[in-house]
Design a protein around this motif. Structure first.
Motif, mmCIF file in Angstrom:
data_model
loop_
_atom_site.group_PDB
_atom_site.id
_atom_site.type_symbol
_atom_site.label_atom_id
_atom_site.label_comp_id
_atom_site.label_asym_id
_atom_site.label_seq_id
_atom_site.Cartn_x
_atom_site.Cartn_y
_atom_site.Cartn_z
ATOM 1 N N LEU A 117 -0.399 -40.766 -36.610
ATOM 2 C CA LEU A 117 -1.616 -41.138 -35.872
ATOM 3 C C LEU A 117 -2.775 -40.200 -36.190
ATOM 4 O O LEU A 117 -3.913 -40.640 -36.384
ATOM 5 C CB LEU A 117 -1.330 -41.172 -34.375
ATOM 6 C CG LEU A 117 -0.324 -42.227 -33.928
ATOM 7 C CD1 LEU A 117 0.059 -42.031 -32.469
ATOM 8 C CD2 LEU A 117 -0.872 -43.621 -34.164
ATOM 9 N N ILE A 118 -2.490 -38.922 -36.261
ATOM 10 C CA ILE A 118 -3.530 -37.953 -36.606
ATOM 11 C C ILE A 118 -3.974 -38.150 -38.047
ATOM 12 O O ILE A 118 -5.169 -38.116 -38.358
ATOM 13 C CB ILE A 118 -3.036 -36.516 -36.349
ATOM 14 C CG1 ILE A 118 -2.893 -36.303 -34.845
ATOM 15 C CG2 ILE A 118 -3.981 -35.484 -36.954
ATOM 16 C CD1 ILE A 118 -2.173 -35.052 -34.455
ATOM 17 N N GLY A 119 -3.026 -38.384 -38.950
ATOM 18 C CA GLY A 119 -3.360 -38.633 -40.350
ATOM 19 C C GLY A 119 -4.244 -39.851 -40.523
ATOM 20 O O GLY A 119 -5.199 -39.839 -41.304
ATOM 21 N N TYR A 120 -3.950 -40.908 -39.795
ATOM 22 C CA TYR A 120 -4.785 -42.113 -39.867
ATOM 23 C C TYR A 120 -6.219 -41.808 -39.424
ATOM 24 O O TYR A 120 -7.177 -42.235 -40.066
ATOM 25 C CB TYR A 120 -4.179 -43.223 -39.000
ATOM 26 C CG TYR A 120 -5.018 -44.469 -38.978
ATOM 27 C CD1 TYR A 120 -5.043 -45.335 -40.065
ATOM 28 C CD2 TYR A 120 -5.811 -44.780 -37.870
ATOM 29 C CE1 TYR A 120 -5.819 -46.477 -40.056
ATOM 30 C CE2 TYR A 120 -6.590 -45.914 -37.854
ATOM 31 C CZ TYR A 120 -6.592 -46.766 -38.949
ATOM 32 O OH TYR A 120 -7.373 -47.888 -38.923
ATOM 33 N N THR A 121 -6.340 -41.041 -38.355
ATOM 34 C CA THR A 121 -7.671 -40.665 -37.862
ATOM 35 C C THR A 121 -8.401 -39.802 -38.885
ATOM 36 O O THR A 121 -9.597 -40.010 -39.139
ATOM 37 C CB THR A 121 -7.548 -39.920 -36.516
ATOM 38 O OG1 THR A 121 -6.877 -40.771 -35.591
ATOM 39 C CG2 THR A 121 -8.909 -39.542 -35.968
ATOM 40 N N LEU A 122 -7.702 -38.845 -39.479
ATOM 41 C CA LEU A 122 -8.332 -37.993 -40.489
ATOM 42 C C LEU A 122 -8.746 -38.803 -41.705
ATOM 43 O O LEU A 122 -9.834 -38.607 -42.258
ATOM 44 C CB LEU A 122 -7.392 -36.861 -40.907
ATOM 45 C CG LEU A 122 -7.029 -35.836 -39.836
ATOM 46 C CD1 LEU A 122 -6.118 -34.765 -40.418
ATOM 47 C CD2 LEU A 122 -8.256 -35.222 -39.216
ATOM 48 N N TYR A 123 -7.895 -39.715 -42.134
ATOM 49 C CA TYR A 123 -8.210 -40.556 -43.294
ATOM 50 C C TYR A 123 -9.472 -41.376 -43.039
ATOM 51 O O TYR A 123 -10.316 -41.512 -43.919
ATOM 52 C CB TYR A 123 -7.030 -41.484 -43.608
ATOM 53 C CG TYR A 123 -7.333 -42.460 -44.712
ATOM 54 C CD1 TYR A 123 -7.363 -42.034 -46.040
ATOM 55 C CD2 TYR A 123 -7.615 -43.789 -44.444
ATOM 56 C CE1 TYR A 123 -7.650 -42.915 -47.068
ATOM 57 C CE2 TYR A 123 -7.900 -44.680 -45.457
ATOM 58 C CZ TYR A 123 -7.919 -44.242 -46.766
ATOM 59 O OH TYR A 123 -8.220 -45.109 -47.782
ATOM 60 N N ARG A 124 -9.597 -41.886 -41.846
ATOM 61 C CA ARG A 124 -10.737 -42.747 -41.529
ATOM 62 C C ARG A 124 -12.039 -41.972 -41.289
ATOM 63 O O ARG A 124 -13.109 -42.475 -41.615
ATOM 64 C CB ARG A 124 -10.437 -43.583 -40.281
ATOM 65 C CG ARG A 124 -9.266 -44.512 -40.405
ATOM 66 C CD ARG A 124 -9.611 -45.747 -41.106
ATOM 67 N NE ARG A 124 -10.705 -46.376 -40.386
ATOM 68 C CZ ARG A 124 -11.131 -47.580 -40.585
ATOM 69 N NH1 ARG A 124 -10.552 -48.315 -41.467
ATOM 70 N NH2 ARG A 124 -12.139 -48.067 -39.907
ATOM 71 N N HIS A 125 -11.957 -40.758 -40.728
ATOM 72 C CA HIS A 125 -13.175 -40.113 -40.226
ATOM 73 C C HIS A 125 -13.488 -38.726 -40.773
ATOM 74 O O HIS A 125 -14.605 -38.261 -40.605
ATOM 75 C CB HIS A 125 -13.119 -40.030 -38.695
ATOM 76 C CG HIS A 125 -12.986 -41.360 -38.032
ATOM 77 N ND1 HIS A 125 -14.004 -42.287 -38.003
ATOM 78 C CD2 HIS A 125 -11.935 -41.931 -37.385
ATOM 79 C CE1 HIS A 125 -13.602 -43.369 -37.363
ATOM 80 N NE2 HIS A 125 -12.345 -43.182 -36.988
ATOM 81 N N SER A 126 -12.537 -38.060 -41.389
ATOM 82 C CA SER A 126 -12.780 -36.672 -41.806
ATOM 83 C C SER A 126 -13.473 -36.600 -43.173
ATOM 84 O O SER A 126 -13.015 -37.212 -44.137
ATOM 85 C CB SER A 126 -11.463 -35.910 -41.880
ATOM 86 O OG SER A 126 -11.685 -34.599 -42.357
ATOM 87 N N PRO A 127 -14.535 -35.812 -43.266
ATOM 88 C CA PRO A 127 -15.159 -35.616 -44.577
ATOM 89 C C PRO A 127 -14.342 -34.689 -45.485
ATOM 90 O O PRO A 127 -14.482 -34.725 -46.698
ATOM 91 C CB PRO A 127 -16.522 -35.000 -44.248
ATOM 92 C CG PRO A 127 -16.376 -34.421 -42.894
ATOM 93 C CD PRO A 127 -15.299 -35.193 -42.196
ATOM 94 N N ASN A 128 -13.482 -33.847 -44.900
ATOM 95 C CA ASN A 128 -12.635 -32.939 -45.672
ATOM 96 C C ASN A 128 -11.243 -32.935 -45.035
ATOM 97 O O ASN A 128 -10.970 -32.201 -44.089
ATOM 98 C CB ASN A 128 -13.230 -31.524 -45.680
ATOM 99 C CG ASN A 128 -12.494 -30.604 -46.616
ATOM 100 O OD1 ASN A 128 -11.325 -30.786 -46.915
ATOM 101 N ND2 ASN A 128 -13.189 -29.584 -47.077
#
Length: 137
Positions: A117-128
């Motif tokens: 779940l955290i990975g999905y959020t990072l993939y969608r929204h994190s610039p780095n």
């Protein structure tokens, strides 16, 4: 502290290896998966007796003893349970304990759910993505 130093070195290697990729989408997918995999290894292989929140050696205080007491419950009893935990969490515990009573399997499955779940959020929204994994760790 050594496992975290190794994790940070690992994340640096993942960042270096994926930084050479020409496709932005492919790079983000690899960073999400391999960064999360490193954290998953750390969480899944930790000692299940480490910390009061996991195991205190007395009664049902902690997640592991609470998880283990579900092996004697029927599904109907799980749904009717009125203890301090939410019914969905009780159902998840019951499902996992019926797959395996091994606390290490419990930790691995819970870590996989959390990190996916955290990975999905990072993939969608994190610039780095790698830096975000480091901050999360």
């Amino acid at each position: 502290m050594a496992p975290f130093i190794i994790l940070f070195l690992y994340l640096g290697i993942v960042n270096f290896m994926t930084g050479l990729m020409s496709s932005e989408i492919k790079r983000r997918k690899y960073q999400t998966f391999w960064g999360g995999f490193g954290l998953w290894i750390l969480l899944a292989l930790r000692s299940w007796t480490c910390g009061n929140d996991l195991f205190d050696g007395v009664g049902y205080i902690g997640y592991i003893p609470y998880f283990l007491h579900f092996k004697s419950y029927s599904f109907k009893e799980v749904l009717a349970s009125t203890d301090e935990y939410e019914r969905g969490y009780n159902t998840l515990n019951w499902l996992i304990v019926n797959l395996s009573e091994n606390p290490q399997i419990f930790l691995a499955i819970i870590a996989a759910i959390e990190l996916s779940l955290i990975g999905y959020t990072l993939y969608r929204h994190s610039p780095n993505i790698i830096f975000s994994w480091i901050i999360f760790a």
